[in-house]
Design a protein around this motif. Structure first.
Motif, mmCIF file in Angstrom:
data_model
loop_
_atom_site.group_PDB
_atom_site.id
_atom_site.type_symbol
_atom_site.label_atom_id
_atom_site.label_comp_id
_atom_site.label_asym_id
_atom_site.label_seq_id
_atom_site.Cartn_x
_atom_site.Cartn_y
_atom_site.Cartn_z
ATOM 1 N N MET A 192 -3.014 -22.645 20.298
ATOM 2 C CA MET A 192 -1.560 -22.657 20.254
ATOM 3 C C MET A 192 -1.028 -21.421 20.974
ATOM 4 O O MET A 192 -1.373 -20.293 20.636
ATOM 5 C CB MET A 192 -1.059 -22.672 18.812
ATOM 6 C CG MET A 192 0.443 -22.782 18.727
ATOM 7 S SD MET A 192 1.079 -23.089 17.067
ATOM 8 C CE MET A 192 0.623 -21.572 16.247
ATOM 9 N N MET A 193 -0.210 -21.645 21.995
ATOM 10 C CA MET A 193 0.426 -20.553 22.722
ATOM 11 C C MET A 193 1.801 -20.279 22.098
ATOM 12 O O MET A 193 2.191 -19.139 21.932
ATOM 13 C CB MET A 193 0.565 -20.913 24.196
ATOM 14 C CG MET A 193 1.073 -19.826 25.062
ATOM 15 S SD MET A 193 0.949 -20.337 26.780
ATOM 16 C CE MET A 193 1.215 -18.778 27.582
ATOM 17 N N GLN A 194 2.521 -21.353 21.804
ATOM 18 C CA GLN A 194 3.762 -21.335 21.042
ATOM 19 C C GLN A 194 3.694 -22.561 20.147
ATOM 20 O O GLN A 194 2.783 -23.374 20.289
ATOM 21 C CB GLN A 194 4.981 -21.406 21.960
ATOM 22 C CG GLN A 194 5.149 -20.186 22.826
ATOM 23 C CD GLN A 194 6.375 -20.295 23.725
ATOM 24 O OE1 GLN A 194 7.144 -21.243 23.647
ATOM 25 N NE2 GLN A 194 6.543 -19.304 24.583
ATOM 26 N N TYR A 195 4.656 -22.720 19.255
ATOM 27 C CA TYR A 195 4.537 -23.794 18.270
ATOM 28 C C TYR A 195 4.305 -25.171 18.906
ATOM 29 O O TYR A 195 3.478 -25.922 18.453
ATOM 30 C CB TYR A 195 5.758 -23.834 17.355
ATOM 31 C CG TYR A 195 5.577 -24.832 16.241
ATOM 32 C CD1 TYR A 195 4.641 -24.604 15.230
ATOM 33 C CD2 TYR A 195 6.292 -26.015 16.217
ATOM 34 C CE1 TYR A 195 4.432 -25.515 14.223
ATOM 35 C CE2 TYR A 195 6.100 -26.928 15.199
ATOM 36 C CZ TYR A 195 5.174 -26.679 14.209
ATOM 37 O OH TYR A 195 4.978 -27.592 13.217
ATOM 38 N N SER A 196 5.004 -25.497 19.956
ATOM 39 C CA SER A 196 4.846 -26.807 20.599
ATOM 40 C C SER A 196 4.240 -26.705 21.986
ATOM 41 O O SER A 196 4.454 -27.565 22.841
ATOM 42 C CB SER A 196 6.194 -27.527 20.676
ATOM 43 O OG SER A 196 6.653 -27.846 19.393
ATOM 44 N N VAL A 197 3.492 -25.634 22.224
ATOM 45 C CA VAL A 197 2.813 -25.435 23.501
ATOM 46 C C VAL A 197 1.366 -25.057 23.212
ATOM 47 O O VAL A 197 1.105 -24.049 22.565
ATOM 48 C CB VAL A 197 3.478 -24.319 24.348
ATOM 49 C CG1 VAL A 197 2.740 -24.130 25.668
ATOM 50 C CG2 VAL A 197 4.948 -24.620 24.584
ATOM 51 N N TYR A 198 0.454 -25.879 23.673
ATOM 52 C CA TYR A 198 -0.972 -25.625 23.490
ATOM 53 C C TYR A 198 -1.631 -25.496 24.854
ATOM 54 O O TYR A 198 -1.176 -26.091 25.832
ATOM 55 C CB TYR A 198 -1.617 -26.769 22.698
ATOM 56 C CG TYR A 198 -1.366 -26.661 21.210
ATOM 57 C CD1 TYR A 198 -2.410 -26.384 20.338
ATOM 58 C CD2 TYR A 198 -0.103 -26.824 20.671
ATOM 59 C CE1 TYR A 198 -2.194 -26.284 18.974
ATOM 60 C CE2 TYR A 198 0.129 -26.714 19.318
ATOM 61 C CZ TYR A 198 -0.923 -26.447 18.476
ATOM 62 O OH TYR A 198 -0.711 -26.330 17.125
ATOM 63 N N ILE A 199 -2.697 -24.709 24.915
ATOM 64 C CA ILE A 199 -3.345 -24.417 26.187
ATOM 65 C C ILE A 199 -4.859 -24.521 26.025
ATOM 66 O O ILE A 199 -5.400 -24.223 24.964
ATOM 67 C CB ILE A 199 -2.921 -23.023 26.692
ATOM 68 C CG1 ILE A 199 -3.455 -22.751 28.075
ATOM 69 C CG2 ILE A 199 -3.302 -21.949 25.705
ATOM 70 C CD1 ILE A 199 -2.865 -21.516 28.723
ATOM 71 N N ARG A 200 -5.520 -24.964 27.108
ATOM 72 C CA ARG A 200 -6.975 -25.099 27.079
ATOM 73 C C ARG A 200 -7.564 -24.718 28.430
ATOM 74 O O ARG A 200 -7.050 -25.098 29.480
ATOM 75 C CB ARG A 200 -7.370 -26.541 26.771
ATOM 76 C CG ARG A 200 -8.871 -26.687 26.554
ATOM 77 C CD ARG A 200 -9.278 -28.136 26.442
ATOM 78 N NE ARG A 200 -10.579 -28.279 25.845
ATOM 79 C CZ ARG A 200 -11.724 -27.892 26.401
ATOM 80 N NH1 ARG A 200 -11.738 -27.317 27.572
ATOM 81 N NH2 ARG A 200 -12.865 -28.084 25.778
ATOM 82 N N HIS A 201 -8.646 -23.980 28.397
ATOM 83 C CA HIS A 201 -9.403 -23.611 29.588
ATOM 84 C C HIS A 201 -10.329 -24.768 29.948
ATOM 85 O O HIS A 201 -10.988 -25.332 29.077
ATOM 86 C CB HIS A 201 -10.224 -22.349 29.294
ATOM 87 C CG HIS A 201 -11.141 -21.963 30.384
ATOM 88 N ND1 HIS A 201 -12.455 -22.344 30.405
ATOM 89 C CD2 HIS A 201 -10.931 -21.235 31.496
ATOM 90 C CE1 HIS A 201 -13.019 -21.862 31.494
ATOM 91 N NE2 HIS A 201 -12.121 -21.172 32.167
ATOM 92 N N CYS A 202 -10.383 -25.135 31.213
ATOM 93 C CA CYS A 202 -11.293 -26.176 31.693
ATOM 94 C C CYS A 202 -12.086 -25.600 32.864
ATOM 95 O O CYS A 202 -11.514 -25.014 33.780
ATOM 96 C CB CYS A 202 -10.527 -27.414 32.151
ATOM 97 S SG CYS A 202 -9.605 -28.227 30.842
ATOM 98 N N GLY A 203 -13.389 -25.782 32.842
ATOM 99 C CA GLY A 203 -14.262 -25.205 33.852
ATOM 100 C C GLY A 203 -14.157 -25.836 35.229
ATOM 101 O O GLY A 203 -14.625 -25.265 36.207
ATOM 102 N N SER A 204 -13.530 -27.007 35.314
ATOM 103 C CA SER A 204 -13.418 -27.696 36.605
ATOM 104 C C SER A 204 -12.278 -28.707 36.552
ATOM 105 O O SER A 204 -11.752 -29.013 35.484
ATOM 106 C CB SER A 204 -14.720 -28.429 36.918
ATOM 107 O OG SER A 204 -14.917 -29.477 35.985
ATOM 108 N N LYS A 205 -11.941 -29.246 37.713
ATOM 109 C CA LYS A 205 -10.907 -30.284 37.763
ATOM 110 C C LYS A 205 -11.369 -31.547 37.038
ATOM 111 O O LYS A 205 -10.578 -32.246 36.423
ATOM 112 C CB LYS A 205 -10.546 -30.609 39.215
ATOM 113 C CG LYS A 205 -9.748 -29.526 39.885
ATOM 114 C CD LYS A 205 -9.326 -29.917 41.283
ATOM 115 C CE LYS A 205 -8.515 -28.793 41.911
ATOM 116 N NZ LYS A 205 -8.028 -29.143 43.229
#
Length: 106
Positions: free
Chosen positions: A39-52
């Protein structure tokens, strides 16, 4: 390469007027967390992906879990683009958080 590593953002605005809507919104957030999003903000989530390719898989997973009502937006950016983010907490600039702590195996 900073142009091959991707970051996936999920922005959402889900209704919570009824018990059914609250349950659907909570389930969606839990599904994001189970899939490795933070969770970056309440309604914003983020994820790291190693490739496209990894980004495409995780994007598809989100599309399959979108609740019946509400708005969900998915944005993918390169690691290079993400490195330019500036975060503020109040009037104080907050340094960019360190990269993912989990090792990804392909």
């Amino acid at each position: 390469n900073a142009y091959h590593i991707m970051w996936l953002f999920v922005f959402f605005d889900l209704p919570t007027n009824t018990k059914k809507e609250r349950k659907a919104a909570a389930r969606f957030r839990k599904d994001l967390e189970k899939d490795g999003y933070s969770m970056m903000q309440y309604s914003v989530y983020i994820r790291h992906c190693g490739s496209k390719e990894s980004m495409a898989v995780h994007s598809k997973r989100i599309q399959d879990k979108i609740p019946e009502k509400g708005q969900v937006s998915i944005l993918s950016i390169t690691d290079k683009q993400y490195s330019e983010i500036i975060n503020y907490w109040g009037m104080k600039e907050d340094p960019l958080p360190s990269g993912p702590k989990q090792l990804e195996l392909f």
